[in-house]
Design a protein around this motif. Structure first.
Motif, PDB file in Angstrom:
ATOM      1  N   ASN A   1       6.314  14.691 -13.389  1.00 16.67           N
ATOM      2  CA  ASN A   1       6.776  14.953 -13.919  1.00 16.67           C
ATOM      3  C   ASN A   1       7.692  13.606 -14.257  1.00 16.67           C
ATOM      4  OD1 ASN A   1       6.796  17.690 -12.783  1.00 16.67           O
ATOM      5  ND2 ASN A   1       7.907  17.212 -10.405  1.00 16.67           N
ATOM      6  N   LEU A   2       7.185  12.783 -14.330  1.00 15.19           N
ATOM      7  CA  LEU A   2       7.633  11.414 -15.285  1.00 15.19           C
ATOM      8  C   LEU A   2       8.000  11.565 -16.548  1.00 15.19           C
ATOM      9  CD1 LEU A   2       6.022   8.564 -12.830  1.00 15.19           C
ATOM     10  CD2 LEU A   2       8.618   9.708 -12.984  1.00 15.19           C
ATOM     11  N   ALA A   3       8.254  11.194 -17.109  1.00 16.45           N
ATOM     12  CA  ALA A   3       8.322  11.323 -18.470  1.00 16.45           C
ATOM     13  C   ALA A   3       7.485   9.806 -18.731  1.00 16.45           C
ATOM     14  CB  ALA A   3      10.069  10.224 -18.743  1.00 16.45           C
ATOM     15  N   LEU A   4       7.243   9.866 -20.137  1.00 14.67           N
ATOM     16  CA  LEU A   4       6.466   9.043 -20.587  1.00 14.67           C
ATOM     17  C   LEU A   4       6.372   7.540 -20.416  1.00 14.67           C
ATOM     18  CD1 LEU A   4       3.422   8.556 -21.965  1.00 14.67           C
ATOM     19  CD2 LEU A   4       5.332   8.255 -24.272  1.00 14.67           C
TER      20      LEU A   4
ATOM     21  N   SER B   1       5.788   6.606 -16.581  1.00 13.61           N
ATOM     22  CA  SER B   1       4.475   6.627 -16.460  1.00 13.61           C
ATOM     23  C   SER B   1       4.107   5.509 -16.770  1.00 13.61           C
ATOM     24  CB  SER B   1       4.080   8.119 -16.889  1.00 13.61           C
ATOM     25  OG  SER B   1       4.305   9.698 -16.193  1.00 13.61           O
ATOM     26  N   LEU B   2       4.630   4.951 -17.857  1.00  9.35           N
ATOM     27  CA  LEU B   2       3.732   3.703 -18.612  1.00  9.35           C
ATOM     28  C   LEU B   2       3.886   2.936 -17.465  1.00  9.35           C
ATOM     29  CD1 LEU B   2       3.988   3.806 -22.252  1.00  9.35           C
ATOM     30  CD2 LEU B   2       1.681   4.221 -19.949  1.00  9.35           C
ATOM     31  N   ALA B   3       5.361   2.385 -16.887  1.00  6.52           N
ATOM     32  CA  ALA B   3       5.843   1.185 -16.544  1.00  6.52           C
ATOM     33  C   ALA B   3       5.389   1.668 -14.375  1.00  6.52           C
ATOM     34  CB  ALA B   3       7.390   1.873 -16.440  1.00  6.52           C
ATOM     35  N   SER B   4       4.903   2.976 -14.079  1.00  5.54           N
ATOM     36  CA  SER B   4       4.257   3.420 -12.981  1.00  5.54           C
ATOM     37  C   SER B   4       3.021   2.454 -12.970  1.00  5.54           C
ATOM     38  CB  SER B   4       4.821   4.581 -12.300  1.00  5.54           C
ATOM     39  OG  SER B   4       6.023   4.335 -12.000  1.00  5.54           O
ATOM     40  N   TRP B   5       2.435   3.403 -13.913  1.00  9.58           N
ATOM     41  CA  TRP B   5       0.867   2.967 -14.155  1.00  9.58           C
ATOM     42  C   TRP B   5       1.330   0.807 -14.156  1.00  9.58           C
ATOM     43  CZ3 TRP B   5      -2.130  -0.450 -17.671  1.00  9.58           C
ATOM     44  CH2 TRP B   5      -3.298  -0.303 -17.332  1.00  9.58           C
TER      45      TRP B   5
ATOM     46  N   PHE C   1       0.873  -1.610   0.252  1.00  9.07           N
ATOM     47  CA  PHE C   1      -0.135   0.111  -0.169  1.00  9.07           C
ATOM     48  C   PHE C   1       0.914   1.552  -0.096  1.00  9.07           C
ATOM     49  CE2 PHE C   1      -2.760   3.088   1.980  1.00  9.07           C
ATOM     50  CZ  PHE C   1      -4.124   2.888   0.844  1.00  9.07           C
ATOM     51  N   ALA C   2       2.098   1.344   0.763  1.00  5.87           N
ATOM     52  CA  ALA C   2       2.951   2.720   1.204  1.00  5.87           C
ATOM     53  C   ALA C   2       3.084   2.813  -0.540  1.00  5.87           C
ATOM     54  CB  ALA C   2       3.895   2.373   1.661  1.00  5.87           C
ATOM     55  N   GLU C   3       4.135   1.883  -1.293  1.00  7.59           N
ATOM     56  CA  GLU C   3       4.341   1.592  -2.242  1.00  7.59           C
ATOM     57  C   GLU C   3       3.211   2.174  -3.823  1.00  7.59           C
ATOM     58  OE1 GLU C   3       6.241  -0.866  -5.947  1.00  7.59           O
ATOM     59  OE2 GLU C   3       6.041  -2.041  -3.874  1.00  7.59           O
ATOM     60  N   LEU C   4       2.419   1.821  -3.176  1.00  2.81           N
ATOM     61  CA  LEU C   4       1.392   2.062  -4.853  1.00  2.81           C
ATOM     62  C   LEU C   4       1.048   3.653  -4.296  1.00  2.81           C
ATOM     63  CD1 LEU C   4      -1.069   1.832  -6.607  1.00  2.81           C
ATOM     64  CD2 LEU C   4      -2.021   1.529  -4.386  1.00  2.81           C
ATOM     65  N   GLU C   5       0.888   4.073  -2.870  1.00  2.63           N
ATOM     66  CA  GLU C   5       0.586   5.486  -2.825  1.00  2.63           C
ATOM     67  C   GLU C   5       2.017   6.439  -2.980  1.00  2.63           C
ATOM     68  OE1 GLU C   5       0.332   5.389   1.824  1.00  2.63           O
ATOM     69  OE2 GLU C   5      -1.841   6.399   1.288  1.00  2.63           O
ATOM     70  N   ALA C   6       3.080   5.867  -3.102  1.00  2.00           N
ATOM     71  CA  ALA C   6       4.068   6.627  -3.570  1.00  2.00           C
ATOM     72  C   ALA C   6       4.117   6.878  -5.226  1.00  2.00           C
ATOM     73  CB  ALA C   6       5.515   6.209  -3.023  1.00  2.00           C
TER      74      ALA C   6
ATOM     75  N   GLN D   1       3.976  10.301  -7.579  1.00  2.00           N
ATOM     76  CA  GLN D   1       4.313  10.165  -8.179  1.00  2.00           C
ATOM     77  C   GLN D   1       4.228  10.516  -9.755  1.00  2.00           C
ATOM     78  OE1 GLN D   1       7.061   7.162  -8.843  1.00  2.00           O
ATOM     79  NE2 GLN D   1       9.062   7.921  -7.848  1.00  2.00           N
ATOM     80  N   LEU D   2       2.693   9.928 -10.291  1.00  2.00           N
ATOM     81  CA  LEU D   2       2.245  10.272 -11.468  1.00  2.00           C
ATOM     82  C   LEU D   2       1.797  11.333 -11.453  1.00  2.00           C
ATOM     83  CD1 LEU D   2       0.975   6.146 -11.423  1.00  2.00           C
ATOM     84  CD2 LEU D   2       2.332   7.248 -13.694  1.00  2.00           C
TER      85      LEU D   2
END
Length: 78
Positions: A29-32, A35-39, A15-20, A24-25
């Protein structure tokens, strides 16, 4: 060969990682690609957390004879 997904240590860590990741998203400030990897990682974490909550609910139903009861805590007026 499929990539192995790293599971969080526990619900709280997931849950903490998901919140972080969400923060970020939302920052924009993330590159495309990032952003896709984070999503994608967020979707994996969401599934993990939902699964852990569902497991806990099933366990409570077993403990309560298949009927969820309101948890009474000291100080509750019920």
């Amino acid at each position: 060969m499929p990539k192995t997904v790293k599971q969080p240590e526990n619900f709280e860590a997931g849950f903490a990682e998901l919140e972080a990741l969400i923060a970020q998203l939302e920052s924009g400030n993330l590159a495309l690609e990032a952003s896709l990897a984070s999503w994608q990682r967020g979707q994996e974490l969401l599934q993990y957390c939902e699964g852990k909550l569902a497991d806990a609910e099933r366990q409570l139903k077993v403990l309560e004879g298949d009927r969820l009861q309101t948890l009474k805590v000291d100080g509750d007026q019920a």
